[in-house]
Design an enzyme around this catalytic site. Structure first.
Site, mmCIF file in Angstrom:
data_model
loop_
_atom_site.group_PDB
_atom_site.id
_atom_site.type_symbol
_atom_site.label_atom_id
_atom_site.label_comp_id
_atom_site.label_asym_id
_atom_site.label_seq_id
_atom_site.Cartn_x
_atom_site.Cartn_y
_atom_site.Cartn_z
ATOM 1 C CG PHE A 130 53.957 59.554 59.011
ATOM 2 C CD1 PHE A 130 53.824 59.851 60.364
ATOM 3 C CD2 PHE A 130 53.093 60.158 58.109
ATOM 4 C CE1 PHE A 130 52.859 60.759 60.799
ATOM 5 C CE2 PHE A 130 52.133 61.060 58.540
ATOM 6 C CZ PHE A 130 52.013 61.365 59.884
ATOM 7 C CG ASP A 215 50.716 55.906 52.668
ATOM 8 O OD1 ASP A 215 50.437 56.807 51.853
ATOM 9 O OD2 ASP A 215 50.657 56.059 53.898
ATOM 10 C CE LYS A 244 51.274 64.751 53.636
ATOM 11 N NZ LYS A 244 51.663 63.475 54.209
HETATM 12 C C1 LIG Z 1 50.987 62.720 55.314
HETATM 13 C C2 LIG Z 1 50.898 61.250 55.170
HETATM 14 C C3 LIG Z 1 49.780 60.538 55.622
HETATM 15 C C4 LIG Z 1 48.654 61.178 56.394
HETATM 16 O O1 LIG Z 1 47.989 62.160 55.675
HETATM 17 P P1 LIG Z 1 47.028 63.198 56.452
HETATM 18 O O2 LIG Z 1 46.345 63.929 55.329
HETATM 19 O O3 LIG Z 1 47.917 64.093 57.265
HETATM 20 O O4 LIG Z 1 46.108 62.397 57.274
HETATM 21 C C5 LIG Z 1 49.746 59.176 55.397
HETATM 22 N N1 LIG Z 1 50.747 58.551 54.760
HETATM 23 C C6 LIG Z 1 51.851 59.199 54.315
HETATM 24 C C7 LIG Z 1 52.918 58.448 53.599
HETATM 25 C C8 LIG Z 1 51.958 60.573 54.512
HETATM 26 O O5 LIG Z 1 53.064 61.213 54.116
#
Ligand SMILES: *Cc1c(COP(=O)(O)O)cnc(C)c1O
Length: 388
Positions: A130, A215, A244
């Site tokens: 994700f 990520d 986040k």
């Molecule tokens: C939440 C998340 C995203 C996307 O972040 P948004 O602020 O919702 O665009 C990307 N990568 C990972 C691993 C995430 O958990």
């Protein structure tokens, strides 16, 4: 009739206020928040240092755009790069934007330094990953729910099984500019790869001149007991995406940190953001860096990790769940007896907010300020919620 687009199915809880690990709803009921804004609230709701930094900045300067400078941009970049042992930072707002930024930088780096013909770049990504919701990001998703109905898709991605470094190696060829992975797959249900996975992928990337992009938007900033989860494997990515918790639960703040020769390909005019690196975001991001510099939150996640893991082990032994995966203050539970939705609803009725991810999996991520007894409360609620 509702005027709100139906792209969420929230629990029937209307939150009115919150402090630390607890939220209070409009009826005055209190809940332990074990979703914690998908780890955007690692430091709890309304951490006094973060709120103070934001309030102070609100009285001074909130937005400049990048057409001019401001006093906090460099200090923010310095604090976060120093915290993450990286060279350079590019500020954005949401996580998806940080991922998009990393993809753009990797492609341009490939064209400018690796002799790849423009338009040919490929990026290797993992199954069940994700990385956000934009059209390019869903193009590399293997989740039909995230993808279907939104084509045409951005080309240039190769999806390989997660946790298998040989599969990454096999997918890389002369067009490959980057391997993009989560060090732990969060949305997928806290999927922890084999211990030597990141190190092996790092070696594959090194031997093929491919960028490793990690990520850490959900896995980073304390959740797993380290500043970055890649620290646990003693690996340094070429680019790392943060988001986040970087915004301290106050506003969206994201960034790409990493090698200056890679981020350096994004010259004036080639990439940008109206709000990226705004003074309010930098003030909060700096205060987040100060919290993490103390190591207190990382240490807390490490200290409470065995408590969480032990309770998870008991839960598994109880027979109503089929798998548990935990690291730091992060737990994924596959439920056998009922749907994930039913479990979240039952937990909510027991005063704990948690949310299913992908059907029968519950992901628990309490704020890192949670106490040991609150952690037991969370596990008691989970245990009774999965029981018949
Ligand atoms: C939440 C998340 C995203 C996307 O972040 P948004 O602020 O919702 O665009 C990307 N990568 C990972 C691993 C995430 O958990």
């Amino acid at each position: 009739m509702t005027t709100l687009a139906p792209n969420y199915a929230p629990l029937p809880i209307e939150v009115a206020s919150a402090e630390g690990a607890w939220v209070t709803d409009t009826a005055g009921r209190r809940y332990l928040d074990c979703l914690a804004g998908y780890s955007a609230l690692n430091f709890g709701h309304r951490h006094p240092d973060l709120v103070a930094a934001a309030k102070d900045q609100l009285d001074r300067l909130t937005l400049t755009s990048r057409a001019v400078g401001h006093e906090l941009l460099e200090p923010f970049a310095r604090a976060i790069t120093s915290l993450t042992s990286t060279e350079m930072l590019l500020p954005m707002n949401t996580g998806a934007e940080a991922v998009e930024t990393a993809l753009k930088a990797a492609r341009k780096w490939g064209y400018e330094t690796q002799g790849i013909s423009e338009g040919d770049a490929t990026v290797v990504v993992a199954e069940n990953a994700f990385h956000g919701r934009t059209t390019t990001i869903i193009s590399m998703s293997s989740d039909p729910e995230a993808r279907a109905g939104f084509g045409p898709y951005t080309p240039g991605f190769r999806i390989v099984p997660y946790g298998d470094a040989d599969a990454v190696a096999a997918a890389i060829d002369e067009t490959t500019v980057a391997v993009l992975l989560e060090p732990i797959q969060g949305e997928s249900g806290v999927i922890v790869p084999p211990a030597d996975y990141l190190r092996q992928v790092r070696e594959v990337c090194d031997s093929t001149s491919t960028l490793l992009v990690l990520d850490e938007i959900q896995s980073g900033l304390g959740r797993t007991g380290a500043t970055l989860t890649q620290d646990l494997a003693a690996v340094r990515a070429d680019l790392t995406t943060l988001g986040k918790a970087l915004g301290g639960g106050i506003l969206p703040v994201s960034a790409v940190v990493g090698r200056s020769d890679v981020l350096g390909v994004l010259t004036p005019g080639t990439h940008g953001s109206t709000f990226g690196g705004n003074p309010l975001a930098c003030a909060v991001g700096l205060a987040v860096a100060r919290l993490l510099e103390t190591g207190r939150y990382q240490a807390r996640a490490r200290e409470l990790a065995p408590v969480l893991a032990a309770r998870a082990g008991d839960l598994l032994a109880g027979g109503h769940v089929t798998a548990v995966r935990s690291i730091g203050l992060w737990l994924g539970v596959d439920v056998a007896t009922r749907t994930g939705r039913e479990v979240s609803e039952r937990m909510a009725s027991r005063g704990v907010i948690a949310k299913e991810t992908h059907g029968a999996t519950i992901r628990l991520a309490p704020p890192l300020c949670v106490t040991q007894s609150e952690l037991h409360l969370m596990m008691d609620a989970l245990e009774s919620a999965v029981s018949p």
